[in-house]
Design a protein around this motif. Structure first.
Motif, PDB file in Angstrom:
ATOM      1  N   HIS A 397       0.819  -1.209   0.000  1.00  0.00           N
ATOM      2  CA  HIS A 397       0.000   0.000   0.000  1.00  0.00           C
ATOM      3  C   HIS A 397       0.855   1.261   0.000  1.00  0.00           C
ATOM      4  N   GLN A 398       1.987   1.220   0.679  1.00  0.00           N
ATOM      5  CA  GLN A 398       2.893   2.370   0.634  1.00  0.00           C
ATOM      6  C   GLN A 398       3.395   2.608  -0.790  1.00  0.00           C
ATOM      7  N   LEU A 399       3.799   1.537  -1.457  1.00  0.00           N
ATOM      8  CA  LEU A 399       4.356   1.687  -2.796  1.00  0.00           C
ATOM      9  C   LEU A 399       3.262   1.964  -3.821  1.00  0.00           C
ATOM     10  N   ALA A 400       2.093   1.387  -3.661  1.00  0.00           N
ATOM     11  CA  ALA A 400       0.982   1.681  -4.572  1.00  0.00           C
ATOM     12  C   ALA A 400       0.619   3.159  -4.503  1.00  0.00           C
ATOM     13  N   ARG A 401       0.649   3.717  -3.297  1.00  0.00           N
ATOM     14  CA  ARG A 401       0.365   5.137  -3.133  1.00  0.00           C
ATOM     15  C   ARG A 401       1.428   5.987  -3.828  1.00  0.00           C
ATOM     16  N   GLN A 402       2.693   5.630  -3.651  1.00  0.00           N
ATOM     17  CA  GLN A 402       3.769   6.425  -4.220  1.00  0.00           C
ATOM     18  C   GLN A 402       3.862   6.274  -5.740  1.00  0.00           C
ATOM     19  N   TRP A 403       3.556   5.078  -6.234  1.00  0.00           N
ATOM     20  CA  TRP A 403       3.631   4.853  -7.675  1.00  0.00           C
ATOM     21  C   TRP A 403       2.340   5.220  -8.396  1.00  0.00           C
ATOM     22  N   LYS A 419       6.574 -24.289  -7.347  1.00  0.00           N
ATOM     23  CA  LYS A 419       7.109 -24.484  -5.995  1.00  0.00           C
ATOM     24  C   LYS A 419       7.600 -23.197  -5.328  1.00  0.00           C
ATOM     25  N   THR A 420       7.368 -22.050  -5.951  1.00  0.00           N
ATOM     26  CA  THR A 420       7.701 -20.758  -5.339  1.00  0.00           C
ATOM     27  C   THR A 420       6.405 -20.061  -4.951  1.00  0.00           C
ATOM     28  N   THR A 421       6.334 -19.547  -3.715  1.00  0.00           N
ATOM     29  CA  THR A 421       5.140 -18.851  -3.245  1.00  0.00           C
ATOM     30  C   THR A 421       5.357 -17.343  -3.342  1.00  0.00           C
ATOM     31  N   TYR A 422       4.385 -16.668  -3.933  1.00  0.00           N
ATOM     32  CA  TYR A 422       4.431 -15.219  -4.103  1.00  0.00           C
ATOM     33  C   TYR A 422       3.261 -14.594  -3.351  1.00  0.00           C
ATOM     34  N   ALA A 423       3.529 -13.476  -2.667  1.00  0.00           N
ATOM     35  CA  ALA A 423       2.453 -12.609  -2.173  1.00  0.00           C
ATOM     36  C   ALA A 423       2.196 -11.580  -3.261  1.00  0.00           C
ATOM     37  N   LEU A 429      -3.668  -0.503 -12.380  1.00  0.00           N
ATOM     38  CA  LEU A 429      -2.630  -0.248 -13.365  1.00  0.00           C
ATOM     39  C   LEU A 429      -1.406  -1.142 -13.235  1.00  0.00           C
ATOM     40  N   ASP A 430      -1.381  -2.040 -12.279  1.00  0.00           N
ATOM     41  CA  ASP A 430      -0.212  -2.897 -12.112  1.00  0.00           C
ATOM     42  C   ASP A 430      -0.518  -3.975 -11.078  1.00  0.00           C
ATOM     43  N   VAL A 431       0.373  -4.955 -10.974  1.00  0.00           N
ATOM     44  CA  VAL A 431       0.304  -5.973  -9.924  1.00  0.00           C
ATOM     45  C   VAL A 431       1.608  -5.900  -9.146  1.00  0.00           C
ATOM     46  N   VAL A 442       9.710  -5.787  -2.930  1.00  0.00           N
ATOM     47  CA  VAL A 442       8.471  -5.663  -3.697  1.00  0.00           C
ATOM     48  C   VAL A 442       8.799  -5.374  -5.158  1.00  0.00           C
ATOM     49  N   LYS A 443       8.161  -6.118  -6.047  1.00  0.00           N
ATOM     50  CA  LYS A 443       8.381  -5.969  -7.485  1.00  0.00           C
ATOM     51  C   LYS A 443       7.062  -5.638  -8.175  1.00  0.00           C
ATOM     52  N   ARG A 444       7.198  -5.155  -9.422  1.00  0.00           N
ATOM     53  CA  ARG A 444       6.029  -4.795 -10.219  1.00  0.00           C
ATOM     54  C   ARG A 444       5.957  -5.675 -11.455  1.00  0.00           C
ATOM     55  N   LEU A 445       4.763  -6.111 -11.796  1.00  0.00           N
ATOM     56  CA  LEU A 445       4.565  -6.864 -13.027  1.00  0.00           C
ATOM     57  C   LEU A 445       5.049  -6.062 -14.228  1.00  0.00           C
ATOM     58  N   SER A 446       4.764  -4.774 -14.246  1.00  0.00           N
ATOM     59  CA  SER A 446       5.153  -3.949 -15.390  1.00  0.00           C
ATOM     60  C   SER A 446       6.663  -3.927 -15.577  1.00  0.00           C
ATOM     61  N   ASP A 447       7.427  -3.915 -14.480  1.00  0.00           N
ATOM     62  CA  ASP A 447       8.892  -3.937 -14.593  1.00  0.00           C
ATOM     63  C   ASP A 447       9.372  -5.284 -15.135  1.00  0.00           C
TER      64      ASP A 447
END
Length: 639
Positions: A397-403, A419-423, A429-431, A442-447
């Motif tokens: 939420h911090q990064l969603a607000r800033q981005w 076998k890898t778990t992702y939150a 506009l992004d995931v 924290v990573k972005r789908l768009s990146d």
């Protein structure tokens, strides 16, 4: 020759031909007024050759497409047992986005699916024999050389390797030419793994599926849909409603609202995609197609379009997408504000300055206390309208607000992939995502997409400085979270409007990984919505909106009831030796997780305490199937 009849939805022929029968079939085929001029080659990835079950698998694929709202599919499947006919070749299929073609453009393609996964090995055996026959005989029938006829799915999307990195055009073309000339093909080595790599391709597609499914009634992401290919190419963000149809002036149109624009086409010109913003040209028409699409776009967001409202005029002009909720008011520091959340941003003004419209994103990085209080109050309401909860201390939420990546589409949750778990948490506009438990990374789908030259969801918003890693808080709720299994189980049907009023508990012996593998098998006939391990981890296999195949039918008073339609199924891990051992093991963590999940279900469906039912009681078994399960304590969670 007349074509074979179709069945089901989308209409599939579902008939298998031998190579000899295929030659006769295609030689006399009547394509109608428009003849195909291209063939697009695919691989299925899943199902593969080992899981192929002929007609059962074809109908499973058909059901999968129907669940995503498809009205057509590929035309042909080259399988181990023969050549399977799906969408009639005289009709425009759905399989390659812009590569489908359209009547308006005067061309269309035949979609050929090779059963298997060919990123690392070339197709061979019966699958390749059948594929060669399809391509060779179509080349002969259409009088188009292989090098002009045959293209690849990856030609129309830069986010897929399909039909597999090992498969090169030179190899396919030379093989088909040799087939036509009855000669020996030259030796050409397999292609090398390109970009995206198979791992990144699956992660990108899984994240897109999560971003696309929440506002589309489960339709999800379809790389073969022209709307979705266009939305990615033009960076329109996530869909904010399902693909739907409307009729204006006697013409039928397909449309779908996205975060930045609404796409539409005249039926059945699937590849001729157009945008609502271009149709409007900056104006708000009183009637016609533009107004009908505008009204439908706002209706998808749950708020009628009001052409005289400043918020709506501003949102249309700035392409902020559909509303997320209705216009409302809040009071902050003694001042009253009107606001309305849209996909891309939330608009607000100080009452009664209605024309002084401002954007929440403009104060996203504010630091002065008064503005921060206003910002957080507006974010709280925006998240609430979106059906989630704003947590200012959460990393996402911090990064969603800033981005400034728009409104959230769902709460944070987890998926497991290879076998890898992702939150993750999807926004308009992004995931945003991270590998569990690396909460600070924290990573972005768009990146991830742009690393491979893909324009997926690319943002135009300025990026503010990142918050420090020490301040990031993992997305957690009461110590439990739900991991979405990817790919999900396919053993489900529709609820047909039935209300959930029951929770059925199943005891399933064996390790969690084995149970997930069994339930997600393409031909599985049993699966539950959720699976809870003895360690307290919760896995979602089927969306709650669907009727999982887990409870079957029951008869009461002479009336037969479909229990699947009215229930949520939860499987509980038991040791592999159970029930012979009669020892359920340590179930403490599992019980805590189950109580937490039951409270979530109760909040959605308002269940009564007696809604919890043991599957053994429905099946008439006298076994104490769920020993170690305190039903009284569980029912208290619903009281």
């Amino acid at each position: 020759m007349p074509d074979f009849p179709t069945e089901g939805s989308p209409p599939f022929i579902n008939r298998m031909l031998t190579i000899a029968e295929w030659r006769e079939y295609v030689a006399g085929y009547d394509f109608g007024k428009l003849t195909p001029t291209r063939l697009v080659l695919h691989h299925t990835y899943r199902p593969d050759e080992t899981s192929w079950r002929g007609l059962t698998t074809m109908r499973g694929i058909q059901k999968f497409y129907a669940g995503k709202g498809w009205t057509a599919g590929p035309h042909i499947f080259a399988a181990p047992d023969g050549i399977w006919l799906a969408t009639p070749m005289s009709q425009i299929g759905i399989h390659a986005g812009a590569g489908n073609g359209s009547l308006a453009k005067g061309w269309y393609s035949i979609g050929l699916e090779m059963v298997g996964y060919f990123d690392k090995v070339l197709p061979s055996g019966k699958v390749w024999e059948h594929s060669l026959a399809v391509m060779g005989e179509l080349s002969r029938r259409l009088k188009i050389p292989p090098r002009q006829l045959i293209s690849f799915h990856r030609d129309y999307t830069n986010q897929k390797s399909c039909p597999g990195w090992a498969v090169t055009k030179e190899w396919v073309w030379s093989q088909v030419e040799a087939y036509l000339n009855n000669s020996t093909p030259p030796t050409i080595p397999p292609g090398q793994i390109g970009t995206p790599t198979p791992d990144d391709e699956r992660l990108i597609e899984a994240l897109l599926e999560e971003g696309y499914k929440h506002k589309t009634n489960g339709q999800g992401y379809n790389a073969d849909w022209a709307f979705h290919a266009y939305a990615l190419e033009h960076q329109l963000g996530m869909p904010m409603g399902p693909s739907a149809r409307l009729t204006v002036a006697g013409k039928e149109y397909n449309y779908q609202p996205f975060a930045r624009d609404t796409l539409y086409c005249e039926v059945p010109n699937w590849g001729d995609v157009k945008t609502l913003s271009e149709l409007l040209g900056g104006s708000i028409p009183p009637s016609g197609l533009g107004r009908a699409l505008l009204d439908a776009t706002y209706q998808a967001g749950g708020s009628p379009f009001r052409p005289d409202w400043a918020f709506h005029q501003y949102a249309v002009a700035r392409r902020l997408g559909p509303p997320v909720g209705k216009s409302a008011q809040i009071t902050v520091d003694g001042k009253q504000y009107a606001y309305q959340a849209f996909a891309v941003d939330t608009l607000y003004n100080l009452v009664p300055n209605w024309s002084d419209v401002r954007q929440l994103s403009q104060i996203g990085t504010a630091t002065d206390p008064a503005t921060v209080r206003l910002r957080d109050a507006l974010l709280t309401e925006t998240f609430k309208q979106a059906g989630t909860t704003y947590r200012p201390d959460w990393a996402f939420h911090q990064l969603a607000r800033q981005w400034a990546i728009g409104a959230p589409l769902a709460n944070s949750y987890q998926i497991t992939l290879e076998k890898t778990t992702y939150a993750l948490q999807p926004f308009a506009l992004d995931v945003l995502y991270n590998v569990v438990p690396n909460w600070a990374d924290v990573k972005r789908l768009s990146d991830l997409a742009r690393q491979h030259g893909m324009p997926v969801l690319g943002m135009a918003m300025a990026i503010a400085p990142l918050v420090s890693a020490e301040s990031l808080t993992p997305p957690d709720d009461g110590g439990f979270s739900i991991t979405q299994v990817t790919p999900p189980a396919m053993a489900f049907s529709e609820r047909h409007g039935e209300r959930v009023s029951m929770v059925v508990l199943h005891a399933v012996p064996g390790a969690v990984a084995d149970t997930i593998a069994a339930m997600t098998d393409f031909n599985a006939r049993f699966a539950t919505h959720y699976l809870i391990g003895l360690d307290g981890r919760i896995y979602r296999l089927i969306d709650e909106a669907k009727a999982a195949w887990h409870a079957g039918f029951a008869t009461s008073g002479g009336v037969r009831y479909n229990l699947n339609r009215i229930s949520i199924g939860i499987a509980l891990e038991r040791p592999s030796g159970w029930p012979a051992t009669r020892d359920a093991g340590d179930t403490d963590a599992q019980i805590r997780a189950l109580r937490w999940l039951l409270r979530q279900l109760d909040a959605r469906y308002r269940l009564s305490p007696d809604a919890i039912v043991l599957w053994t009681s429905l099946a008439g078994s006298d076994d104490e199937a769920l020993s170690g399960l305190p039903l009284g304590a569980l029912r208290e969670a619903l009281s």
